[in-house]
Design an enzyme around this catalytic site. Sequence first.
Site, PDB file in Angstrom:
ATOM      1  N   ARG A 102       0.840  -1.208   0.000  1.00  0.00           N
ATOM      2  CA  ARG A 102       0.000   0.000   0.000  1.00  0.00           C
ATOM      3  C   ARG A 102       0.868   1.248   0.000  1.00  0.00           C
ATOM      4  NH1 ARG A 102      -4.988   0.300   4.034  1.00  0.00           N
ATOM      5  NH2 ARG A 102      -3.409   1.228   5.352  1.00  0.00           N
ATOM      6  N   THR A 106      -1.844   7.256  -0.267  1.00  0.00           N
ATOM      7  CA  THR A 106      -3.153   6.979  -0.885  1.00  0.00           C
ATOM      8  C   THR A 106      -3.791   5.689  -0.382  1.00  0.00           C
ATOM      9  OG1 THR A 106      -2.144   5.697  -2.662  1.00  0.00           O
ATOM     10  CG2 THR A 106      -2.372   8.083  -3.017  1.00  0.00           C
ATOM     11  N   ASP A 197       0.122  -1.841  12.260  1.00  0.00           N
ATOM     12  CA  ASP A 197       0.662  -2.368  11.007  1.00  0.00           C
ATOM     13  C   ASP A 197       1.137  -3.800  11.233  1.00  0.00           C
ATOM     14  OD1 ASP A 197       2.634  -3.059   8.934  1.00  0.00           O
ATOM     15  OD2 ASP A 197       2.240  -1.037   8.219  1.00  0.00           O
ATOM     16  N   ASP A 200       4.793  -4.710  10.154  1.00  0.00           N
ATOM     17  CA  ASP A 200       5.796  -4.112  11.042  1.00  0.00           C
ATOM     18  C   ASP A 200       5.877  -4.868  12.366  1.00  0.00           C
ATOM     19  OD1 ASP A 200       6.436  -2.198   9.194  1.00  0.00           O
ATOM     20  OD2 ASP A 200       5.390  -0.555  10.193  1.00  0.00           O
TER      21      ASP A 200
HETATM   22  C1  PRP Z   1      -1.081  -4.466   4.609  1.00  0.00           C
HETATM   23  C2  PRP Z   1      -1.761  -5.797   4.870  1.00  0.00           C
HETATM   24  C3  PRP Z   1      -2.579  -6.005   3.625  1.00  0.00           C
HETATM   25  C4  PRP Z   1      -2.960  -4.600   3.249  1.00  0.00           C
HETATM   26  C5  PRP Z   1      -4.407  -4.369   3.588  1.00  0.00           C
HETATM   27  O1  PRP Z   1       0.006  -4.661   3.808  1.00  0.00           O
HETATM   28  O2  PRP Z   1      -0.862  -6.833   5.124  1.00  0.00           O
HETATM   29  O3  PRP Z   1      -1.863  -6.613   2.588  1.00  0.00           O
HETATM   30  O4  PRP Z   1      -2.119  -3.706   4.012  1.00  0.00           O
HETATM   31  O5  PRP Z   1      -4.814  -3.105   3.224  1.00  0.00           O
HETATM   32  P1  PRP Z   1      -5.942  -2.848   2.142  1.00  0.00           P
HETATM   33  O6  PRP Z   1      -7.070  -3.773   2.454  1.00  0.00           O
HETATM   34  O7  PRP Z   1      -6.299  -1.403   2.389  1.00  0.00           O
HETATM   35  O8  PRP Z   1      -5.374  -3.063   0.781  1.00  0.00           O
HETATM   36  P2  PRP Z   1       1.037  -3.473   3.407  1.00  0.00           P
HETATM   37  O9  PRP Z   1       0.631  -2.860   2.120  1.00  0.00           O
HETATM   38  O10 PRP Z   1       1.210  -2.548   4.566  1.00  0.00           O
HETATM   39  O11 PRP Z   1       2.359  -4.257   3.101  1.00  0.00           O
HETATM   40  P3  PRP Z   1       3.261  -5.253   3.989  1.00  0.00           P
HETATM   41  O12 PRP Z   1       2.474  -6.525   4.174  1.00  0.00           O
HETATM   42  O13 PRP Z   1       4.454  -5.424   3.136  1.00  0.00           O
HETATM   43  O14 PRP Z   1       3.557  -4.584   5.288  1.00  0.00           O
HETATM   44  N1  URA Z   2      -2.531  -2.790   7.041  1.00  0.00           N
HETATM   45  C1  URA Z   2      -2.214  -3.062   8.329  1.00  0.00           C
HETATM   46  O1  URA Z   2      -1.190  -3.712   8.586  1.00  0.00           O
HETATM   47  N2  URA Z   2      -3.004  -2.589   9.286  1.00  0.00           N
HETATM   48  C2  URA Z   2      -4.126  -1.881   9.040  1.00  0.00           C
HETATM   49  O2  URA Z   2      -4.836  -1.486   9.991  1.00  0.00           O
HETATM   50  C3  URA Z   2      -4.442  -1.608   7.700  1.00  0.00           C
HETATM   51  C4  URA Z   2      -3.641  -2.084   6.724  1.00  0.00           C
END
Ligand code: PRP
Ligand code: URA
Length: 205
Positions: A102, A106, A197, A200
């Site tokens: 993400r 945005t 997150d 993280d």
């Molecule tokens: C997070 C999570 C999902 C996404 C959900 O990943 O693990 O994949 O956000 O959000 P959405 O429903 O609004 O699309 P992130 O993009 O933070 O990446 P990561 O897993 O690499 O931390």
């Molecule tokens: N991704 C996350 O890891 N946490 C949230 O709350 C939304 C998106």
Amino acid sequence: MLHVLDHPLAAHVITHLRDKTTKPATFRTLCYQISLLLAVEATRTLPTVEKAIETPLEALTGRVLPAEPLVVVPILRAGLGMVQPFLDIFPDVSVGYIGLERDHTTAIARSYYCKLPPLAGRRVLLVDPMLATGGSAVKAIDVIRAQGGADVTLVSIVSSPEGVAEVVAHYPKLPIFTAALDRELNARKYILPGLGDFGDRLYGT
Ligand code: PRP
Ligand code: URA
């Protein structure tokens, strides 16, 4: 079709996952535990086939999983934390990977990786711990469908009403299994109360 896990152990694990004092090592263990419960629940409708065997005492026709293995597809990176329980409890599993990230401003997910095994005729379990806006899940399901995966189930740990609505708007019949349906998204598109997150907290970044 939304299914929310209803089990005392799930409630216990989710509360500790949400707790901001939970450190990454414990967070990973809790992630394993909740994903194991979800793996069992989300595969309740898997087909079985007959198999003739002999017990030490007599002949029996039992039931086993069919030859075509399940496909588990984590959305990188946080989805990786949910894969191991599927590998541990199913005899044959193929693993595919979809990388989505993400944008911090945005909240729109950008695709950066995709490697999927043959999907036709196989049950695909798409695993991603957070279903927030639903943008990542819909993008991943689009890719899976385009590559022949017709039987897709989404498995998440925490979902928002907005995320569920987004998936249902695109794929009304797709089963969604989650351990918690939370209240709403905040202005930055994080889930409330949520757990922050996930990636993280899983990887200590
Ligand atoms: C997070 C999570 C999902 C996404 C959900 O990943 O693990 O994949 O956000 O959000 P959405 O429903 O609004 O699309 P992130 O993009 O933070 O990446 P990561 O897993 O690499 O931390
Ligand atoms: N991704 C996350 O890891 N946490 C949230 O709350 C939304 C998106």
